[in-house]
Design an enzyme around this catalytic site. Structure first.
Site, mmCIF file in Angstrom:
data_model
loop_
_atom_site.group_PDB
_atom_site.id
_atom_site.type_symbol
_atom_site.label_atom_id
_atom_site.label_comp_id
_atom_site.label_asym_id
_atom_site.label_seq_id
_atom_site.Cartn_x
_atom_site.Cartn_y
_atom_site.Cartn_z
ATOM 1 N N ASN A 51 0.829 -1.204 0.000
ATOM 2 C CA ASN A 51 0.000 0.000 0.000
ATOM 3 C C ASN A 51 0.865 1.256 0.000
ATOM 4 O O ASN A 51 0.605 2.219 -0.738
ATOM 5 C CB ASN A 51 -0.906 0.025 1.235
ATOM 6 C CG ASN A 51 -2.053 -0.959 1.165
ATOM 7 O OD1 ASN A 51 -2.334 -1.533 0.119
ATOM 8 N ND2 ASN A 51 -2.713 -1.171 2.285
ATOM 9 N N ARG A 94 -10.442 -3.903 -14.275
ATOM 10 C CA ARG A 94 -9.341 -4.780 -13.870
ATOM 11 C C ARG A 94 -9.827 -6.213 -13.982
ATOM 12 O O ARG A 94 -10.927 -6.538 -13.551
ATOM 13 C CB ARG A 94 -8.903 -4.512 -12.425
ATOM 14 C CG ARG A 94 -8.433 -3.101 -12.140
ATOM 15 C CD ARG A 94 -7.822 -3.025 -10.751
ATOM 16 N NE ARG A 94 -7.702 -1.658 -10.285
ATOM 17 C CZ ARG A 94 -6.695 -0.837 -10.590
ATOM 18 N NH1 ARG A 94 -5.735 -1.268 -11.390
ATOM 19 N NH2 ARG A 94 -6.654 0.393 -10.115
ATOM 20 N N ARG A 98 -5.011 2.120 -13.417
ATOM 21 C CA ARG A 98 -3.651 2.264 -12.909
ATOM 22 C C ARG A 98 -3.037 0.933 -12.491
ATOM 23 O O ARG A 98 -3.637 0.163 -11.754
ATOM 24 C CB ARG A 98 -3.644 3.234 -11.729
ATOM 25 C CG ARG A 98 -2.263 3.596 -11.226
ATOM 26 C CD ARG A 98 -2.349 4.625 -10.138
ATOM 27 N NE ARG A 98 -2.779 5.911 -10.671
ATOM 28 C CZ ARG A 98 -3.632 6.725 -10.057
ATOM 29 N NH1 ARG A 98 -4.176 6.365 -8.919
ATOM 30 N NH2 ARG A 98 -3.952 7.879 -10.594
ATOM 31 N N HIS A 157 -15.125 3.324 -14.919
ATOM 32 C CA HIS A 157 -14.977 2.524 -13.709
ATOM 33 C C HIS A 157 -16.247 1.732 -13.414
ATOM 34 O O HIS A 157 -16.270 0.899 -12.501
ATOM 35 C CB HIS A 157 -14.636 3.462 -12.533
ATOM 36 C CG HIS A 157 -14.182 2.772 -11.296
ATOM 37 N ND1 HIS A 157 -14.906 2.791 -10.129
ATOM 38 C CD2 HIS A 157 -13.066 2.044 -11.031
ATOM 39 C CE1 HIS A 157 -14.263 2.111 -9.197
ATOM 40 N NE2 HIS A 157 -13.144 1.649 -9.713
ATOM 41 N N TYR A 210 -12.108 -9.792 -2.059
ATOM 42 C CA TYR A 210 -12.795 -8.525 -1.817
ATOM 43 C C TYR A 210 -14.275 -8.792 -1.551
ATOM 44 O O TYR A 210 -14.872 -9.663 -2.171
ATOM 45 C CB TYR A 210 -12.705 -7.592 -3.037
ATOM 46 C CG TYR A 210 -11.336 -7.103 -3.415
ATOM 47 C CD1 TYR A 210 -10.185 -7.565 -2.782
ATOM 48 C CD2 TYR A 210 -11.192 -6.159 -4.418
ATOM 49 C CE1 TYR A 210 -8.929 -7.102 -3.154
ATOM 50 C CE2 TYR A 210 -9.950 -5.690 -4.803
ATOM 51 C CZ TYR A 210 -8.821 -6.163 -4.168
ATOM 52 O OH TYR A 210 -7.584 -5.709 -4.538
ATOM 53 N N ARG A 220 -14.021 2.443 4.590
ATOM 54 C CA ARG A 220 -12.852 1.601 4.791
ATOM 55 C C ARG A 220 -11.565 2.406 4.886
ATOM 56 O O ARG A 220 -10.715 2.162 5.728
ATOM 57 C CB ARG A 220 -12.720 0.594 3.647
ATOM 58 C CG ARG A 220 -11.587 -0.414 3.858
ATOM 59 C CD ARG A 220 -11.261 -1.164 2.584
ATOM 60 N NE ARG A 220 -10.439 -0.384 1.684
ATOM 61 C CZ ARG A 220 -10.508 -0.433 0.362
ATOM 62 N NH1 ARG A 220 -11.388 -1.202 -0.235
ATOM 63 N NH2 ARG A 220 -9.714 0.307 -0.386
ATOM 64 N N HIS A 280 -15.017 -3.718 0.001
ATOM 65 C CA HIS A 280 -14.941 -3.025 -1.290
ATOM 66 C C HIS A 280 -16.302 -2.594 -1.815
ATOM 67 O O HIS A 280 -16.387 -1.826 -2.772
ATOM 68 C CB HIS A 280 -14.258 -3.956 -2.306
ATOM 69 C CG HIS A 280 -13.803 -3.283 -3.560
ATOM 70 N ND1 HIS A 280 -14.386 -3.519 -4.783
ATOM 71 C CD2 HIS A 280 -12.816 -2.383 -3.777
ATOM 72 C CE1 HIS A 280 -13.778 -2.794 -5.705
ATOM 73 N NE2 HIS A 280 -12.816 -2.100 -5.128
#
Length: 719
Positions: free
Chosen positions: A71, A400, A430, A460, A493, A589, A617
């Site tokens: 992270n 993703r 990214r 997204h 997730y 979160r 998530h």
């Protein structure tokens, strides 16, 4: 020593004021907003606390230790890099909390150093010896017996030495390129003939070889690769005297912005990926106690400020510990294994026609990953559609995904079967740009209609649209989710996915794909909230309606669950709701810029952060008022980038039983007192503890609930 221009950059320029307040916009009261970057550090601190928690199994603690490091690497590559860019550009516009980029950088440096000491202590002084007692050892060369040392030295000669390239520094030579996140040795040498000292750099080739090398006859004992190289430096520099060495690592700016005017987005992203390798050095990590000559050589050559240099006690690059966590065996050191169950209505005996689409015709479906299986829901939905002769078209967004995902290959199979297949691939996701480029090229070669979205916006939204012929009519089958179409992360997730044949939602998703693939520009949608078109205003309107309906007799409540809360406009709207007496309960979160508990402003707002074995998530926005509940799930967090610079989609949850299930998820998340923290008005996150021994663990409860429903007779599940 040869000196280079400080941080010469090879990549494209960025818009450096992206997260600052635009000209002409009133600067908000800084007392009402937490600093975004410092709030993120506090999130990563909560991850570190899980690594430090003795109640967590040892290998899970090691995993959190690695997650903390990974992270932080990404935080430096993107957020800290952007702050340095803003600072160098002389940006003085303030972010909502009132801090300039330079002030924020100073605060970050101090706090990261403090966290770094705890992180190193946790690994070196607690986890490493505790794991060694259980038989899982990370050893230095000095700790090996003679036989093991001889075996490792032989491996060095046979496998490691051939791929090493020592590079001299100084003596008129250009300072060598150091790749992002690579571990290196700086070596101080003395030439006994010329009687001069020199410095060399040796890259640790962890991209080619294991970072933690297992012993030949002991697969549960490892030696760090850099330690093996350091022990054999004499072999690399024959005829030279090795005076000292030190381990270091650099982190580079990995952020970039593709021009909205790019003629070919695919080519532009490929070009920027090549330039990313040469981004500015943002951070230099040094193993504590490095020789002053070596330290000064590196800092000077890289042109760094003191706040860009970090000393680490012990091993660097602890994100690589994921490979040790994956060591087979040691089940007693891990969390109890979990296998996702099949959603009850998707069990083979749960529907006479036996397909996902047949189950959808009977009513909306909700799946909750990883408690319920991604493979037997989302993947099955697409693969069944590919084989269905009455399916005319399959459309999907890809933000993703993974190499093992069957979803994207299914689109290729659909095209080969004569169906129209459309894939919206977000090339600018990214750190997944290369993977997405590879998928896009493979899809195009197979004849799939591939589009890359809208210039200036990232796509997204998570959506799949199946167009199905039923007699003389067409019906839309839709999946809208909160998470990526990635089978690997679907096991790690927590995400929600809604399957529906609702005509209005189907028409909205069809319009959304037309917006993404063509020149359509819908001004509104029937039921969806879509950024950047109507999502921000849609949520603000829901807040306003909830406030208007509030009374003592019929109190209103706002419940939200998200990854990050940053947007000043939405935060102010929540403050307005609190002032009106509406209870606002937030499960955030990560980043939270809202300050709860401020008298006269936010005393009716509670903020809880939930972490655990799964990464929280899902995004849920729920408004209770006047005996009714309006609830949305989807892909968007409450951040300016999500609301203004991305294509996002929230879908309403209207089925009463599904709505009850979503509210149940919210209530459990807010009640957790095992892996949850609560935010105070001063910015402190207090870890919650059970009162009177009444422990609540939301993720554990949801696992138990899923098993219970999976074992029940077929039929519509109840919360």
């Amino acid at each position: 020593m040869a000196k280079r221009a400080p941080n010469a950059r090879g990549g494209g320029r960025k818009t450096v004021e992206r997260d600052t307040i635009p000209e002409g916009v009133e600067v908000p009261d800084k007392a009402l907003f937490f600093n975004r970057e410092l709030s993120w550090l506090l999130f990563n601190d909560r991850v570190l606390q899980l690594a430090e928690d003795s109640a967590v199994p040892l290998l899970e603690r090691l995993k959190f230790c690695a997650i903390y490091a990974r992270n932080l690497d990404e935080f430096f590559m993107i957020r800290v890099a952007r702050l340095h860019e803003q600072h160098r550009a002389g940006v003085v516009r303030l972010v909502p909390d009132g801090a300039t980029p330079g002030e924020t950088l100073d605060k970050l440096h101090a706090r990261i150093r403090e966290q770094g000491l705890r992180h190193s202590h946790c690994f070196e002084q607690v986890l490493r010896p505790a794991l060694a007692e259980k038989g899982l050892r990370i050893l230095s060369m000095k700790k090996l017996d003679a036989e093991a040392r001889a075996q490792i030295n032989e491996r060095f000669r046979a496998q490691i030495f051939p791929v090493l390239t020592p590079l001299a520094i100084g003596l008129g030579r250009h300072f060598p390129y150091i790749s992002n996140l690579s571990v290196s040795l700086a070596v101080l040498l003395r030439d006994p003939v010329a009687e001069v000292e020199n410095v060399a750099r040796v890259k640790v080739p962890k991209e080619l070889l294991p970072r933690f090398v297992p012993l030949k006859n002991d697969a549960t004992s490892f030696v760090p690769l850099e330690d093996i190289i350091a022990h054999n430096l004499g072999t690399l520099f024959p005829g030279m005297e090795v005076l000292d060495y030190g381990v270091f690592r650099v982190t580079r700016d990995a952020d970039f912005t593709v021009s909205e005017d790019a003629e070919d987005l695919l080519v532009a992203v490929q070009d920027e990926l090549r330039q990313r390798r040469f981004g500015d050095v943002i951070r230099l990590e040094l193993q504590a106690g490095m020789n002053p000559t070596l330290r000064e050589s590196l800092v000077e050559a890289l042109g760094l400020e003191p706040r860009q240099v970090y000393e680490e006690q012990g091993l660097l690059a602890l994100a690589d510990l994921h490979s040790v966590v994956a060591t087979p065996g040691f089940s007693e050191l891990r969390a109890t294994s979990w296998t996702p169950v099949t959603q009850p209505r998707l069990r083979p005996e749960g529907d006479t026609e036996g397909t996902v689409m047949a189950a959808m015709r009977r009513g909306d479906l909700l799946v909750h990953h990883p408690y319920e299986s991604f493979a037997t829901s989302v993947e099955r939905f697409v693969t069944e559609a590919v084989e269905n002769p009455d399916v005319l078209a399959i459309k999907q967004t890809v933000y993703r995904t993974s190499d093992s995902s069957p979803l994207v290959p299914a689109l290729i199979h659909a095209t080969e079967g004569g169906k129209q297949a459309v894939c919206m691939v977000e090339l600018k996701a990214r750190f997944d740009e290369r993977t997405n480029i590879q998928w896009a090229l493979a899809l195009e070669e197979a004849g799939v209609h591939v589009v890359y979205g809208i210039p200036g916006l990232k796509t997204h939204a998570k959506a799949i649209l199946i167009v199905h012929r039923e007699g003389e009519k067409i019906r839309h089958y839709v999946h809208i989710g909160t998470g990526n179409y990635n089978p690997k992360t679907a096991r790690l997730y927590t995400d929600l996915g809604l399957f529906t044949t609702d005509p209005d939602i189907g028409a909205d998703v069809a319009d959304l794909f037309n917006y993404l693939t063509g020149f359509a520009r819908p001004e509104t949608f029937r039921k969806l909230l879509v950024a950047p078109i109507n999502l921000r205003e849609g949520l603000l309107e829901q807040i306003r309606r909830t406030v208007a309906a509030h009374s003592k007799e019929k109190p209103s409540r706002i419940l939200m669950k998200m990854n990050a809360l940053v947007d000043p406009t939405l935060i102010r709207a929540l403050y307005d709701a609190s002032r009106a007496g509406v209870k606002v309960e937030l499960n955030v979160r990560g980043i939270c810029c809202l300050r709860p508990g401020v008298p006269g402003v936010s005393e009716n707002i509670r903020v809880v952060s939930l972490l655990g074995r799964f990464l929280e998530h899902s995004r849920i926005y729920c408004f209770e008022r006047g005996g009714e509940t309006r609830c949305y799930i989807g892909s968007a967090d409450l951040m300016p980038r999500n609301l203004d610079h991305r294509v996002e989609a929230l879908v309403p949850v209207e089925d009463p039983q599904i709505l009850a299930q979503v509210r149940d998820i919210l209530e459990r998340s807010l009640a957790d007192n095992t892996h949850a923290w609560e935010l105070d008005a001063d910015g402190t996150w207090r870890r919650r503890t059970a009162k009177n021994g009444e422990k609540r663990w939301a993720q554990g409860e949801l696992m138990e609930r899923s098993v219970r429903l999976a074992q029940a007779p077929s039929g519509r599940p109840l919360p």
